[in-house]
Design a protein around this motif. Structure first.
Motif, PDB file in Angstrom:
ATOM      1  N   LEU A 152       1.016  -1.170   0.411  1.00 41.52           N
ATOM      2  CA  LEU A 152      -0.132  -0.019  -0.017  1.00 41.52           C
ATOM      3  C   LEU A 152       0.576   1.383  -0.021  1.00 41.52           C
ATOM      4  O   LEU A 152       0.232   2.594  -0.288  1.00 41.52           O
ATOM      5  N   ALA A 155       0.901   2.562  -3.219  1.00 44.79           N
ATOM      6  CA  ALA A 155      -0.132   2.145  -4.212  1.00 44.79           C
ATOM      7  C   ALA A 155      -1.342   3.714  -4.453  1.00 44.79           C
ATOM      8  O   ALA A 155      -0.538   4.362  -3.640  1.00 44.79           O
ATOM      9  N   ASP A 156      -2.074   3.705  -4.921  1.00 42.18           N
ATOM     10  CA  ASP A 156      -3.097   4.880  -5.336  1.00 42.18           C
ATOM     11  C   ASP A 156      -4.386   4.309  -5.535  1.00 42.18           C
ATOM     12  O   ASP A 156      -4.792   3.444  -6.522  1.00 42.18           O
ATOM     13  N   ILE A 158      -7.355   2.958  -4.922  1.00 49.45           N
ATOM     14  CA  ILE A 158      -7.582   1.223  -4.430  1.00 49.45           C
ATOM     15  C   ILE A 158      -9.113   0.626  -4.676  1.00 49.45           C
ATOM     16  O   ILE A 158      -9.642   1.613  -4.301  1.00 49.45           O
ATOM     17  N   ASP A 159      -9.072   0.046  -6.027  1.00 50.89           N
ATOM     18  CA  ASP A 159     -10.207  -1.069  -6.316  1.00 50.89           C
ATOM     19  C   ASP A 159     -10.102  -2.036  -4.986  1.00 50.89           C
ATOM     20  O   ASP A 159     -10.779  -2.587  -4.610  1.00 50.89           O
ATOM     21  N   ILE A 161      -7.588  -5.351  -2.598  1.00 51.66           N
ATOM     22  CA  ILE A 161      -6.683  -5.810  -1.690  1.00 51.66           C
ATOM     23  C   ILE A 161      -6.958  -7.375  -1.413  1.00 51.66           C
ATOM     24  O   ILE A 161      -7.956  -7.510  -1.141  1.00 51.66           O
ATOM     25  N   LEU A 215      -7.067   0.875   5.861  1.00 46.67           N
ATOM     26  CA  LEU A 215      -7.001   2.070   4.658  1.00 46.67           C
ATOM     27  C   LEU A 215      -8.444   3.191   5.390  1.00 46.67           C
ATOM     28  O   LEU A 215      -8.665   3.575   4.532  1.00 46.67           O
ATOM     29  N   VAL A 295      -2.525  -5.867  -4.913  1.00 52.44           N
ATOM     30  CA  VAL A 295      -2.964  -4.043  -5.484  1.00 52.44           C
ATOM     31  C   VAL A 295      -3.727  -3.512  -6.219  1.00 52.44           C
ATOM     32  O   VAL A 295      -2.400  -3.476  -6.582  1.00 52.44           O
ATOM     33  N   LYS A 296      -5.081  -4.286  -6.841  1.00 51.21           N
ATOM     34  CA  LYS A 296      -5.268  -3.687  -7.734  1.00 51.21           C
ATOM     35  C   LYS A 296      -6.050  -1.869  -6.852  1.00 51.21           C
ATOM     36  O   LYS A 296      -6.809  -0.765  -6.513  1.00 51.21           O
ATOM     37  N   GLY A 297      -5.143  -1.142  -8.474  1.00 47.42           N
ATOM     38  CA  GLY A 297      -4.999   0.271  -7.969  1.00 47.42           C
ATOM     39  C   GLY A 297      -4.782   1.003  -9.511  1.00 47.42           C
ATOM     40  O   GLY A 297      -4.275   0.432 -10.539  1.00 47.42           O
ATOM     41  N   SER A 300      -1.281  -0.274  -9.878  1.00 51.26           N
ATOM     42  CA  SER A 300      -1.240  -1.704  -8.532  1.00 51.26           C
ATOM     43  C   SER A 300      -0.102  -2.208  -8.759  1.00 51.26           C
ATOM     44  O   SER A 300       1.004  -1.866  -9.340  1.00 51.26           O
TER      45      SER A 300
END
Ligand SMILES: NC(=O)c1ccc[n+]([C@@H]2O[C@H](COP(=O)([O-])OP(=O)(O)OC[C@H]3O[C@@H](n4cnc5c(N)ncnc54)[C@H](OP(=O)(O)O)[C@@H]3O)[C@@H](O)[C@H]2O)c1
Length: 358
Positions: A152, A155-156, A158-159, A161, A215, A295-297, A300
């Motif tokens: 994280l 990341a930014d 974030i859809d 984790i 989060l 992490v999908k974002g 990612s």
């Protein structure tokens, strides 16, 4: 300064824990608790594959162990199936003024998530003894705190984790506990403990809640699902014989729901043979297992962790890593303010045991 340690439990994790404690330059073994009659009276070395030369003999005399001058107990007994015995035992240890680092009682990985009936008496015992209790391991544990918290940081937007343990368990020689609780080698009409409502949430939900809290996301619920696949033909593994038609692979998923979708997810896929359930997530090619955080974002981030024991086996490595996660935290836990603590309460806790060092 070195810490004086009692090892409590000499099963799969306890074997490796004892081995690492005995050979650790900063730790002094002062006591060992064993349960099986054949282990009582044995030297600690012989209970972990070392020479029987420690002079520390395994006992089941709890009163005698509690009178020892020790800073910390490394607690690795089978806990989750015996909470009514283990919670009072932990209360006694803590109230006697000994910190506890434990792989047992995974419900307490993130104490805020644990049931009050377990949390409150243990918190009280910590305050009485002015000590702390830390529960961790590799999964649940490291994969669900260090991996996502590290990912994280990069990341930014974030859809989702997702924390995964995708691991071939065939060499995990623990048919009584892991085998029974997961349901391996059992027919479809057997309901394993893990498939009962609330059990996965109690065991792995703490990982999900810890990440959600970091989060700042309020979860509406943590959903759980458990699925299994059956052997089309009988086969043998070091874990167990798997008869035709019995469970050969397990997948479970916990989904922390917010904004109408899973935001924090933890997923296990554990097979007893690598070609079972090929449509489920797989470790990378050529690997028998992985702990992974995705992490999908935007961007990612994916982190993968592979462990391997000195014997070349990933399950040995996983059990060693479980023991070492808490052993490496001993100093930090002893330095903590009294109470139930999670990884969030501790500083970075690396091993500093460099081969060739003093
Ligand atoms: N978070 C993680 O990543 C992770 C990974 C692995 C394990 N764990 C946890 O670590 C703990 C230990 O796992 P393990 O694989 O080492 O289990 P194990 O091989 O089954 O060993 C269990 C230990 O508990 C002791 N024991 C069993 N019944 C007892 C009783 N009635 N009274 C007192 N002691 C008893 C056994 O003593 P004897 O050997 O003397 O009979 C043995 O030392 C479990 O709670 C497990 O969930 C966590």
């Amino acid at each position: 300064m070195g810490h004086r340690v009692i090892q409590w439990g000499t099963g799969n994790v306890g074997f490796h824990s004892l081995h690492h404690i005995i050979r650790h330059p900063d730790l002094e073994l002062v006591g060992v608790h064993a349960h099986s009659p054949e282990k009582i009276g044995q030297d600690a070395g012989s209970l972990c594959g070392l020479a029987p030369e420690t002079g520390i003999v395994a006992t089941n005399d709890i009163d005698a162990l509690l009178t020892l001058d020790a800073d910390v107990v490394v607690y690795t007994v089978k806990g989750e199936t015996r909470p009514h015995e283990v919670v009072p035992e932990l209360e006694r240890i803590l109230a006697s003024g000994k910190n506890v680092v434990s792989t047992s009682m995974i419900f307490l990985i993130y104490p805020q998530h644990a049931d009050a009936s377990m949390r409150e008496p243990l918190e009280k015992a910590c305050q009485a003894g002015r000590v702390s209790l830390y529960v961790n391991g590799i999964d649940p544990g490291f994969s669900g705190d260090v991996l996502p918290l590290a990912a994280l940081q990069l990341a930014d937007q974030i859809d989702e984790i997702r924390v995964q343990e995708l691991c071939d368990y065939s060499t995990y020689e623990d048919p009584e506990f892991t085998g029974v609780s997961f349901g391996f080698g059992r027919p479809a009409d057997y309901t394993p403990p893990m498939a009962r409502a609330g059990v996965l949430r109690a065991g792995w939900g703490g990982m999900v809640q810890l990440v959600a809290d970091q989060l700042g996301v309020e979860l509406d619920e943590i959903r759980e699902s458990y699925d299994r696949r059956y052997a089309e033909a009988a086969f043998d593994t070091p874990m167990m014989h798997v008869a035709k038609g019995t469970c050969a692979a397990v997948r479970f998923v916990l989904e922390g729901m917010a904004h109408g979708r899973p935001v924090v997810v933890t997923e296990h896929v554990n097979r007893l043979r690598q070609d079972i359930a090929p449509d489920w997530p797989m470790p990378p090619d050529g690997r028998p297992g992985v702990h992974r955080c995705i992490v999908k974002g935007n961007p990612s981030v994916a982190l993968e962790c592979f462990v391997e024991g000195a014997d070349g086996d990933h399950n040995t490595g996983g059990v060693q890593a479980t023991a070492l996660r808490v052993i490496n935290a001993i100093q930090a836990v002893c330095d903590c303010a009294p109470g139930l603590v999670s990884t969030l309460d501790l500083p970075y806790t690396p091993s500093r045991n460099v081969v060739g060092g003093s």
